[in-house]
Motif scaffolding. Sequence first.
Motif, PDB file in Angstrom:
ATOM      1  N   TYR A   1      42.335 -66.884  80.958  1.00  0.00           N
ATOM      2  CA  TYR A   1      42.098 -67.158  82.375  1.00  0.00           C
ATOM      3  C   TYR A   1      42.853 -68.404  82.833  1.00  0.00           C
ATOM      4  O   TYR A   1      43.344 -68.463  83.962  1.00  0.00           O
ATOM      5  CB  TYR A   1      40.603 -67.318  82.638  1.00  0.00           C
ATOM      6  N   LEU A   2      42.973 -69.383  81.955  1.00  0.00           N
ATOM      7  CA  LEU A   2      43.767 -70.574  82.270  1.00  0.00           C
ATOM      8  C   LEU A   2      45.229 -70.195  82.460  1.00  0.00           C
ATOM      9  O   LEU A   2      45.882 -70.634  83.425  1.00  0.00           O
ATOM     10  CB  LEU A   2      43.625 -71.613  81.164  1.00  0.00           C
TER      11      LEU A   2
ATOM     12  N   ALA B   1      49.820 -69.171  85.997  1.00  0.00           N
ATOM     13  CA  ALA B   1      50.870 -68.224  86.404  1.00  0.00           C
ATOM     14  C   ALA B   1      50.799 -67.921  87.887  1.00  0.00           C
ATOM     15  O   ALA B   1      51.827 -67.849  88.576  1.00  0.00           O
ATOM     16  CB  ALA B   1      50.746 -66.936  85.591  1.00  0.00           C
ATOM     17  N   LEU B   2      49.594 -67.761  88.425  1.00  0.00           N
ATOM     18  CA  LEU B   2      49.451 -67.482  89.851  1.00  0.00           C
ATOM     19  C   LEU B   2      49.906 -68.656  90.701  1.00  0.00           C
ATOM     20  O   LEU B   2      50.564 -68.480  91.735  1.00  0.00           O
ATOM     21  CB  LEU B   2      48.001 -67.123  90.173  1.00  0.00           C
ATOM     22  N   VAL B   3      49.566 -69.877  90.278  1.00  0.00           N
ATOM     23  CA  VAL B   3      49.998 -71.062  91.033  1.00  0.00           C
ATOM     24  C   VAL B   3      51.520 -71.160  91.045  1.00  0.00           C
ATOM     25  O   VAL B   3      52.144 -71.404  92.091  1.00  0.00           O
ATOM     26  CB  VAL B   3      49.369 -72.342  90.432  1.00  0.00           C
ATOM     27  N   VAL B   4      52.128 -70.944  89.886  1.00  0.00           N
ATOM     28  CA  VAL B   4      53.593 -71.001  89.799  1.00  0.00           C
ATOM     29  C   VAL B   4      54.223 -69.903  90.650  1.00  0.00           C
ATOM     30  O   VAL B   4      55.216 -70.125  91.362  1.00  0.00           O
ATOM     31  CB  VAL B   4      54.043 -70.890  88.325  1.00  0.00           C
ATOM     32  N   MET B   5      53.638 -68.697  90.599  1.00  0.00           N
ATOM     33  CA  MET B   5      54.172 -67.596  91.398  1.00  0.00           C
ATOM     34  C   MET B   5      54.079 -67.887  92.884  1.00  0.00           C
ATOM     35  O   MET B   5      55.007 -67.602  93.650  1.00  0.00           O
ATOM     36  CB  MET B   5      53.405 -66.308  91.081  1.00  0.00           C
ATOM     37  N   MET B   6      52.969 -68.459  93.315  1.00  0.00           N
ATOM     38  CA  MET B   6      52.803 -68.744  94.741  1.00  0.00           C
ATOM     39  C   MET B   6      53.796 -69.795  95.222  1.00  0.00           C
ATOM     40  O   MET B   6      54.174 -69.821  96.400  1.00  0.00           O
ATOM     41  CB  MET B   6      51.379 -69.217  95.015  1.00  0.00           C
ATOM     42  N   ILE B   7      54.228 -70.666  94.319  1.00  0.00           N
ATOM     43  CA  ILE B   7      55.179 -71.721  94.702  1.00  0.00           C
ATOM     44  C   ILE B   7      56.608 -71.189  94.711  1.00  0.00           C
ATOM     45  O   ILE B   7      57.360 -71.401  95.671  1.00  0.00           O
ATOM     46  CB  ILE B   7      55.048 -72.926  93.750  1.00  0.00           C
TER      47      ILE B   7
END
Length: 401
Positions: A350-351, A356-362
């Motif tokens: 989950y970490l 990965a989601l934070v990096v993708m959103m950026i």
Amino acid sequence: MTATTSDNTQPRRRGVGDAIRTWWDGLPRATQWLVGIPVFLLIAALPVIDPPFITTPATNFGIVMATFAMVALIAIGLNVVVGQTGLLDLGYVGFYAVGAYVVALLTSPASPIWDSADHGFFSSGWAWLACVPIAIVITGITGVILGTPTLRVRGDYLAIVTLGFGEIVRLFADNLTEVTNGPAGLQGVLFPEIFRSDENPQGVFSKSNIGTNTSYGVWWFWLALILVVIVLLVIGNLERSRVGRSWVAIREDEDAAEIMGVPTFKYKLWAFVIGAGIGGLSGAVYAGQVQYVDPKAFTVINSMLFLCAVVLGGQGNKLGVVVGAFIIVYLPARVQGVYVGDVSLGEFKYLFFGIALVVMMIFRPQGLFPARARLVTFGRQIYASVQRNPKPAASTEEASA
């Protein structure tokens, strides 16, 4: 007066992904099938080949691939609602649970709705196959019941309502002991009892079929993979129809679509029902594969993981969300046998997904494989016509005035 050279005349630099998609779109449909079928067969053969560089050391690779195909079904159904229609659904796991419990209640010997362990036809070797269309229909009806009052709200309000629906289904399953057997769950769920032999008296889909290159996990992977292809073909045809064009219009601007005459509520309900039916299909596959259904499998965390597959793969791209499903299933299984000190990296999945989601959103908010904006009905014919009849370049005399 001399005309200046426009930047539009300069060739646009394309990446590898754009070049592959342009090449693929330019192929005739028959050629696409000739290319796609060997790729499909190669993917289907992966659990049998069990390549050492991608196999999962701590988990049976066939079971991992079967789980991937099942989650791919879920991601495709959720993509219809979230990616293609633009409706934020945080409780999709509720439809998944309804499909699983329909199969479990009809076939499990522990089901409280039957007077005895003998369920008649639903105790036969074909019971699971007969339950699949029933699960799809009942889950679709559930989508109508949920969507009719809730699809009149939008955005965050719709997200909260659907999140509540997913939790309500789980709590019902946990507390309605007289119907669902409560936290104890329903064991002994039936599965397709086909291809029986002396080695596998219950068929190749039974959990007793282990220890070979074609264990029960491989057979479930093949079955789910065929279902994925069928669902992709159906959704692809819908995309090129009036329904798909209406979904795109609603996703881009619902108010503008309604002003232009699109019955937005009708097509949003269509998306909800179709997505719910696919969720019920994936729940039926889960019930038959695991042969045990209990409320702990339908938590909000799993719903977020399904949404994570859609976001990572690329909202609106059918094949992209399949890749996203592979990522969220394969990576935790791949690192499960990798230890840093005394801690398995699989415990931090989950970490990893959060990072990965934070990096993708950026850096890439549209996902790994974003949906390509193109004409959904006659795009192939128009692109081919433009390639056959390119516009001639203006001469120097014509450009000067």
